[in-house]
Design an enzyme around this catalytic site. Structure first.
Site, PDB file in Angstrom:
ATOM      1  N   CYS A 203       0.744  -1.083  -0.204  1.00 33.46           N
ATOM      2  CA  CYS A 203       0.095  -0.155  -0.083  1.00 33.46           C
ATOM      3  C   CYS A 203       0.814   1.269  -0.068  1.00 33.46           C
ATOM      4  O   CYS A 203       1.514   1.404  -0.998  1.00 33.46           O
ATOM      5  CB  CYS A 203      -0.945  -0.182   1.057  1.00 33.46           C
ATOM      6  SG  CYS A 203      -2.429   1.170   0.894  1.00 33.46           S
TER       7      CYS A 203
ATOM      8  N   HIS B 299      -3.957  -4.921   0.634  1.00 35.49           N
ATOM      9  CA  HIS B 299      -3.351  -5.301   1.901  1.00 35.49           C
ATOM     10  C   HIS B 299      -3.623  -7.002   2.215  1.00 35.49           C
ATOM     11  O   HIS B 299      -4.649  -7.592   2.904  1.00 35.49           O
ATOM     12  CB  HIS B 299      -4.223  -4.685   2.917  1.00 35.49           C
ATOM     13  CG  HIS B 299      -3.895  -3.156   3.056  1.00 35.49           C
ATOM     14  ND1 HIS B 299      -2.753  -2.835   3.859  1.00 35.49           N
ATOM     15  CD2 HIS B 299      -4.521  -2.207   2.592  1.00 35.49           C
ATOM     16  CE1 HIS B 299      -2.774  -1.477   3.628  1.00 35.49           C
ATOM     17  NE2 HIS B 299      -3.907  -1.098   2.995  1.00 35.49           N
TER      18      HIS B 299
ATOM     19  N   GLU C  80      -1.905  -8.662   4.375  1.00 33.41           N
ATOM     20  CA  GLU C  80      -1.780  -8.872   5.879  1.00 33.41           C
ATOM     21  C   GLU C  80      -2.853  -8.930   6.804  1.00 33.41           C
ATOM     22  O   GLU C  80      -2.769  -9.265   7.881  1.00 33.41           O
ATOM     23  CB  GLU C  80      -0.685  -7.926   6.175  1.00 33.41           C
ATOM     24  CG  GLU C  80      -0.957  -6.533   6.654  1.00 33.41           C
ATOM     25  CD  GLU C  80      -1.399  -5.596   5.673  1.00 33.41           C
ATOM     26  OE1 GLU C  80      -1.347  -4.413   5.885  1.00 33.41           O
ATOM     27  OE2 GLU C  80      -1.288  -5.867   4.453  1.00 33.41           O
TER      28      GLU C  80
END
Length: 228
Positions: free
Chosen positions: A91, A169, A171
């Protein structure tokens, strides 16, 4: 095998990536918070590091107030690339990496917040999604990079040398998304985001997201990070 992580203090949760590190024999995580006012000892931080990971931010890459923090982050990328240390930039981190590689990001026509499917060049190692996007700036692809995935709005993933830049994202766990939505609920609702649907999908597809992140990281670590 230490991992150097660059993150905002408020957004430093590695989530599903922690499991990926364990699976691939990566150990201690050294955390650098962008808000630190003192210059980072870049060479010392990278000593014995096997991977650099950078995460999202509360800032935009266009914010003048955080320009010095971005300059420090760029120095980390520059030194890592010179040393042949792999970089996984996510990001905001991906946008700063692009800046260092000569491709500054630009403001998106509108925020892209939600679950997106991507057009992937290899869905076996980089699944098509849905992935969580949450950004106001568009990722730019540097000269010499290989575009690996995109949406109709903008590029989402590219590889450059031993670096992987990812706009979405991989994660973020459902619990972490709950926390971030709670932090930003009013602003999200003002932007027209259906926050209940956003978080409900995270919980609904939690195991799928975990598996996709393992695929993405495994492909990165065995291929791009290994210089193949």
């Amino acid at each position: 095998m230490p991992v150097l992580t660059v993150a905002d203090e408020e957004l430093d949760a590695l989530g599903y990536l922690t499991e990926c590190f364990d699976m691939h024999g990566l150990g201690e995580v050294r955390m650098c918070h962008r808000a630190r006012s003192q210059p980072w000892p870049v060479q010392e931080l990278l000593e014995e590091a096997d991977l650099v990971v950078s995460l999202g931010s509360l800032s935009s890459v266009r914010d003048e107030a955080t320009q010095e923090a971005r300059a420090q982050e760029c120095r980390v990328y520059r030194a890592a690339i010179e040393r042949g240390i792999p970089v996984l930039a996510i990001c905001y981190g991906a946008q700063v990496l692009s800046q260092e590689l000569g491709a500054p990001s630009r403001e998106a026509p509108s925020s892209e917040i939600g679950w997106v499917e991507v057009d992937s060049v290899d869905s076996a190692t980089l699944p098509t999604g849905p992935w969580l996007d949450w950004h106001d700036d568009l990722l730019a692809v540097p000269v010499g990079a290989t575009l690996l995935a995109r949406t109709p709005v903008a590029p989402q993933v590219y590889a450059h040398g031993r670096c992987l830049a990812v706009q979405f994202h991989p994660e973020v766990t459902p619990e972490e998304l709950d926390r971030r939505v709670a932090m930003n609920r009013d602003a999200l609702e003002e932007q027209g985001v259906d926050v209940e649907a956003l978080t409900a999908q995270a919980h609904r597809q939690g195991e799928r997201s975990r598996a996709m992140t393992r695929q993405l990281f495994g492909g990165f670590w065995s291929g791009i990070a290994a210089g193949r």
